[in-house]
Scaffold this active site. Sequence first.
Site, PDB file in Angstrom:
ATOM      1  N   CYS A  16      10.187 -87.106 -53.280  1.00  0.00           N
ATOM      2  CA  CYS A  16      10.311 -87.547 -54.676  1.00  0.00           C
ATOM      3  C   CYS A  16       8.918 -87.600 -55.289  1.00  0.00           C
ATOM      4  CB  CYS A  16      10.966 -88.927 -54.731  1.00  0.00           C
ATOM      5  SG  CYS A  16      11.218 -89.551 -56.403  1.00  0.00           S
ATOM      6  N   GLU A  29      18.488 -86.286 -59.313  1.00  0.00           N
ATOM      7  CA  GLU A  29      17.992 -86.648 -60.648  1.00  0.00           C
ATOM      8  C   GLU A  29      18.904 -87.680 -61.321  1.00  0.00           C
ATOM      9  OE1 GLU A  29      14.981 -84.418 -59.585  1.00  0.00           O
ATOM     10  OE2 GLU A  29      15.071 -85.918 -61.187  1.00  0.00           O
ATOM     11  N   HIS A  51      18.167 -91.112 -60.329  1.00  0.00           N
ATOM     12  CA  HIS A  51      17.039 -91.742 -61.048  1.00  0.00           C
ATOM     13  C   HIS A  51      17.520 -92.428 -62.331  1.00  0.00           C
ATOM     14  CE1 HIS A  51      13.515 -90.795 -58.704  1.00  0.00           C
ATOM     15  NE2 HIS A  51      13.736 -89.496 -58.711  1.00  0.00           N
TER      16      HIS A  51
END
Length: 187
Positions: free
Chosen positions: A114, A158, A161
Amino acid sequence: MITMKDIIREGNPTLREVAEEVVLPLSDEDIKLGEEMMEFLHNSQDPVKAEELGLRGGVGLAAPQLDISKRIIAVHVPSGDLENPEPTLSAVMYNPKILSHSVQDACLGEGEGCLSVDREVPGYVVRHNKITLSYVDASGVKQKIRLKNYEAIVVQHEIDHLNGVMFYDHINQENPYALKDGVLVIE
Ligand SMILES: O=C(O)C[C@@H](Cc1ccccc1)[C@H](O)SCc1ccccc1
Ligand code: NI
């Protein structure tokens, strides 16, 4: 232009927040942000520019990684085939949502990293192998697509996140390489 100094690192509380939906129709500001996120991915995958700008390679980026708690992601997955340079997936996605997913799970054999984590965290990150996804594209058009394997893994990383989830949250603490039967290991 986005560089590594703009990317917040683990410990910043924004990475643990649930990001806000983007207001539609898209504002010029949110469109520009998406363009800059995609530009970062292109630069990070260009050996000359990545070296010049000190960028880590990335195939995805989420707005919370820029300390912007909005549901915006950019993904740019190169084909890896010099004969066919077209990326297998390239999109800025506003308000992405997983509508359905396969029973089959999958993980990357090499684990995950990441851009917001400056350390190796070994272990399998088990995700859905296939997903059906809706999102609003940069033109404001609602899209619905199906992804599988590596592209599905990237988008799930993603979208995590946007929900305050880090890839290592999925790793089995007792045995990082424990795998249930039937999980596809993508090499
Ligand atoms: O931090 C991010 O969100 C970007 C990640 C996304 C990602 C990590 C692991 C698996 C799938 C997606 C970066 O792309 S990590 C660096 C990277 C670069 C090329 C290929 C895989 C991972
Ligand atoms: Ni990440």
